[in-house]
Design a protein around this motif. Sequence first.
Motif, PDB file in Angstrom:
ATOM      1  N   SER A 111      30.443  35.714  40.704  1.00  0.00           N
ATOM      2  CA  SER A 111      30.829  37.679  41.445  1.00  0.00           C
ATOM      3  C   SER A 111      32.195  37.431  42.816  1.00  0.00           C
ATOM      4  O   SER A 111      31.160  36.529  43.344  1.00  0.00           O
ATOM      5  CB  SER A 111      29.883  38.096  41.567  1.00  0.00           C
ATOM      6  OG  SER A 111      30.381  38.946  42.515  1.00  0.00           O
ATOM      7  N   THR A 142      32.531  39.373  37.636  1.00  0.00           N
ATOM      8  CA  THR A 142      32.070  40.276  36.867  1.00  0.00           C
ATOM      9  C   THR A 142      32.055  41.689  36.121  1.00  0.00           C
ATOM     10  O   THR A 142      32.379  42.658  37.115  1.00  0.00           O
ATOM     11  CB  THR A 142      29.843  40.676  37.500  1.00  0.00           C
ATOM     12  OG1 THR A 142      29.929  39.203  37.878  1.00  0.00           O
ATOM     13  CG2 THR A 142      29.251  41.592  36.512  1.00  0.00           C
ATOM     14  N   ALA A 194      29.910  38.037  32.335  1.00  0.00           N
ATOM     15  CA  ALA A 194      30.710  37.162  33.912  1.00  0.00           C
ATOM     16  C   ALA A 194      32.218  36.152  33.634  1.00  0.00           C
ATOM     17  O   ALA A 194      31.064  35.558  32.708  1.00  0.00           O
ATOM     18  CB  ALA A 194      30.071  37.278  35.300  1.00  0.00           C
ATOM     19  N   PRO A 245      25.195  37.334  33.311  1.00  0.00           N
ATOM     20  CA  PRO A 245      25.170  37.276  34.814  1.00  0.00           C
ATOM     21  C   PRO A 245      26.478  35.856  35.017  1.00  0.00           C
ATOM     22  O   PRO A 245      25.742  35.382  34.721  1.00  0.00           O
ATOM     23  CB  PRO A 245      24.137  37.466  35.722  1.00  0.00           C
ATOM     24  CG  PRO A 245      23.093  37.457  34.358  1.00  0.00           C
ATOM     25  CD  PRO A 245      23.590  37.694  32.929  1.00  0.00           C
TER      26      PRO A 245
END
Length: 296
Positions: free
Chosen positions: A134, A106, A26, A131
């Motif tokens: 987002s 992401t 991400a 991660p």
Amino acid sequence: MEDQRISKRDEPAGGGRLAAGLWLAATPIGAAGDVTLRTLDALARADAIAAEDTRTALKLMTLHGVARGGRPMIAYHDHNGEAARPGILARIAAGESVVYVSEAGTPLIADPGFKLAAEAAARGLPVFALPGASALLAALAVAGLPTDRFLFAGFPPPKQAARRAMLAELATVPATLVFYESPRRLAASLADMVSVLGGARGAAVCRELTKKFEETRRGTLADLAAEYAGTEPRGEIVVVVGPPGPAETSEAALDDALRAALREMGVRDAAASVSAALGLPRRRVYARALELAGAS
């Protein structure tokens, strides 16, 4: 004592090669500081880097002091995916690590990386998640709407007929709905949401999340449609729409849910299950369940 919920990967941090596989990283959706330390470490140690936009990826790496070091930078986007995918997968199959970054946010969330990750997984190649930022989750965090159950619906179709058909399919979903939308189509989409979903639903329009001019406007769909009518705001847009109220669940949707439940359980349990799922009064649902059970 170390928290047992926190684990460490066996690859060394800050040195050595990254473990072979496809690493989905991400990247910031606005503020450059939102990139994670783990993503920067992976970018520094990968054998190759694939990116939706290699210029954006290089800019991020330069900003955070990550040297390219002569490693391949592979463009992978909607227009060249079919041609570029075999080469990337061949690298991974040969034991290389490839970090894939989308232009922002992401990978796989409204992003061309889906086919790359799906094919890697289908071949049994390692796929890892790095991660981070987002827009979907950022919008849910600030919208002030229920988050216990939500559905990400992506971009609504650009043509009104198709857009309204899509909204009609989602009208009775008992969850908060999240859409990405183009600034030039925002006003039309909000107007269609009022027509199809109902103007009384709570909603939020989130613009330029994590950026300098971040803005979130909250209200009913009718309020927001009136605010944005005839306008074309700048920036990236996320629209969040609250779930339907009890009165918004149609009889057809209720019947479909009850028929499915009655195939698995008795009238009383089916009514209780559907009542809880749709947020409808148990007495109303039980009465309808009796009718359906008697007619079958």
